[in-house]
Design an enzyme around this catalytic site. Structure first.
Site, PDB file in Angstrom:
ATOM      1  N   TYR A  79       0.803  -1.222   0.000  1.00 43.54           N
ATOM      2  CA  TYR A  79       0.000   0.000   0.000  1.00 43.54           C
ATOM      3  C   TYR A  79       0.840   1.278   0.000  1.00 43.54           C
ATOM      4  CZ  TYR A  79      -3.776  -3.210   1.142  1.00 43.54           C
ATOM      5  OH  TYR A  79      -4.687  -4.246   1.117  1.00 43.54           O
TER       6      TYR A  79
ATOM      7  N   HIS B  77      -4.876   6.018  -1.451  1.00 48.56           N
ATOM      8  CA  HIS B  77      -5.568   5.918  -0.163  1.00 48.56           C
ATOM      9  C   HIS B  77      -4.624   6.217   0.997  1.00 48.56           C
ATOM     10  CE1 HIS B  77      -9.582   5.255   0.974  1.00 48.56           C
ATOM     11  NE2 HIS B  77      -9.583   3.967   1.236  1.00 48.56           N
TER      12      HIS B  77
ATOM     13  N   TYR C  75      -5.843  -1.357   9.023  1.00 53.05           N
ATOM     14  CA  TYR C  75      -6.403  -1.208   7.684  1.00 53.05           C
ATOM     15  C   TYR C  75      -7.521  -0.183   7.737  1.00 53.05           C
ATOM     16  CZ  TYR C  75      -3.471  -5.087   6.330  1.00 53.05           C
ATOM     17  OH  TYR C  75      -2.379  -5.881   6.104  1.00 53.05           O
TER      18      TYR C  75
ATOM     19  N   ASN D 226     -10.626   0.249   6.780  1.00 54.11           N
ATOM     20  CA  ASN D 226     -12.014   0.009   7.181  1.00 54.11           C
ATOM     21  C   ASN D 226     -12.203  -0.108   8.686  1.00 54.11           C
ATOM     22  OD1 ASN D 226     -12.279  -0.091   4.451  1.00 54.11           O
ATOM     23  ND2 ASN D 226     -13.132  -2.157   4.360  1.00 54.11           N
TER      24      ASN D 226
ATOM     25  N   ASN E 272     -14.343   4.873   3.864  1.00 57.50           N
ATOM     26  CA  ASN E 272     -14.534   3.837   4.877  1.00 57.50           C
ATOM     27  C   ASN E 272     -13.785   4.115   6.173  1.00 57.50           C
ATOM     28  OD1 ASN E 272     -16.278   2.256   3.322  1.00 57.50           O
ATOM     29  ND2 ASN E 272     -14.579   1.212   2.314  1.00 57.50           N
TER      30      ASN E 272
END
EC number: 3.1.1.29
Length: 203
Positions: free
Chosen positions: A15, A20, A67, A69, A115
């Site tokens: 990531y 994001h 993460y 979410n 999210n």
């Protein structure tokens, strides 16, 4: 006053430098983030700003590693430990509705399908917290044809183009100025007008 600054992102090599993770990219580039001494705590990476930067009070930095979410789990762990109210928290996050590199400071508002914000609202039982939004722009799906479903998830989880990274990092001096003013402000609301929309110096 802002007592907890949270930079949202996803943990792991896959990531790194994704859209994001714009908040982590910024955090690692600005003065308060790059000079911080980080440790594993509150389900993420935690640091306390030196007293020389925040005389007479403690200000905490947090990069959740749950993460995106489940970001709220990390935020509520820190907020509960330090007995902080939602209005004392700043969430730094990527924003589709702003063009790449734009910085925007705001109070409360909708979640925009994010999210991470949804998770934080769930644990705090309110959306009334400060946000610093980092523009990543919406992708152009016109080439997919009218019947194709836009792959927003794929877009935000894909890596920045180098030109986009350059634009974001051109905002580091502005971001440093913002955080300096924020740490000195008794009432963060007084900064909203000035920092509501800060355009990058290059695009």
């Amino acid at each position: 006053m802002i007592d907890l600054i949270v930079f949202l992102g996803n943990y792991g090599k896959k990531y790194e430098n994704t859209r994001h993770n714009a908040a982590w990219v910024l955090c690692d580039s600005i003065e308060i983030g790059s000079n911080a001494v980080w440790q594993s705590k509150f389900k993420g990476q935690y640091a306390k700003l030196p007293s020389s930067m925040t005389p007479g009070r403690a200000v905490h930095l947090l990069k959740p590693e749950t993460y995106m979410n489940l970001s709220g789990e990390s935020v509520i762990a820190a907020a509960s430990f330090f007995r902080l109210k939602p209005e004392n928290i700043l969430i730094v996050h990527d924003e589709l509705e702003l063009k790449p590199g734009i910085l925007s400071f705001k109070w409360s508002g909708g979640l925009g399908g994010h999210n991470g914000l949804r998770s934080i609202k769930s644990v705090l039982n309110t959306a009334d917290f400060f946000r610093l939004r980092i523009g990543i722009g919406r992708p152009d799906f016109s080439s997919q044809g009218g019947d194709a479903s836009p792959d927003i998830s794929g877009y935000v989880l894909s890596r920045f183009a180098q030109s986009e990274l350059d634009v974001l990092k051109s905002q580091v001096p502005q971001a440093d100025s913002f955080f300096k003013e924020l740490l000195e402000a008794d009432e963060p609301q007084t900064l909203i007008k000035k920092w509501a929309k800060v355009l990058p110096s290059q695009s």
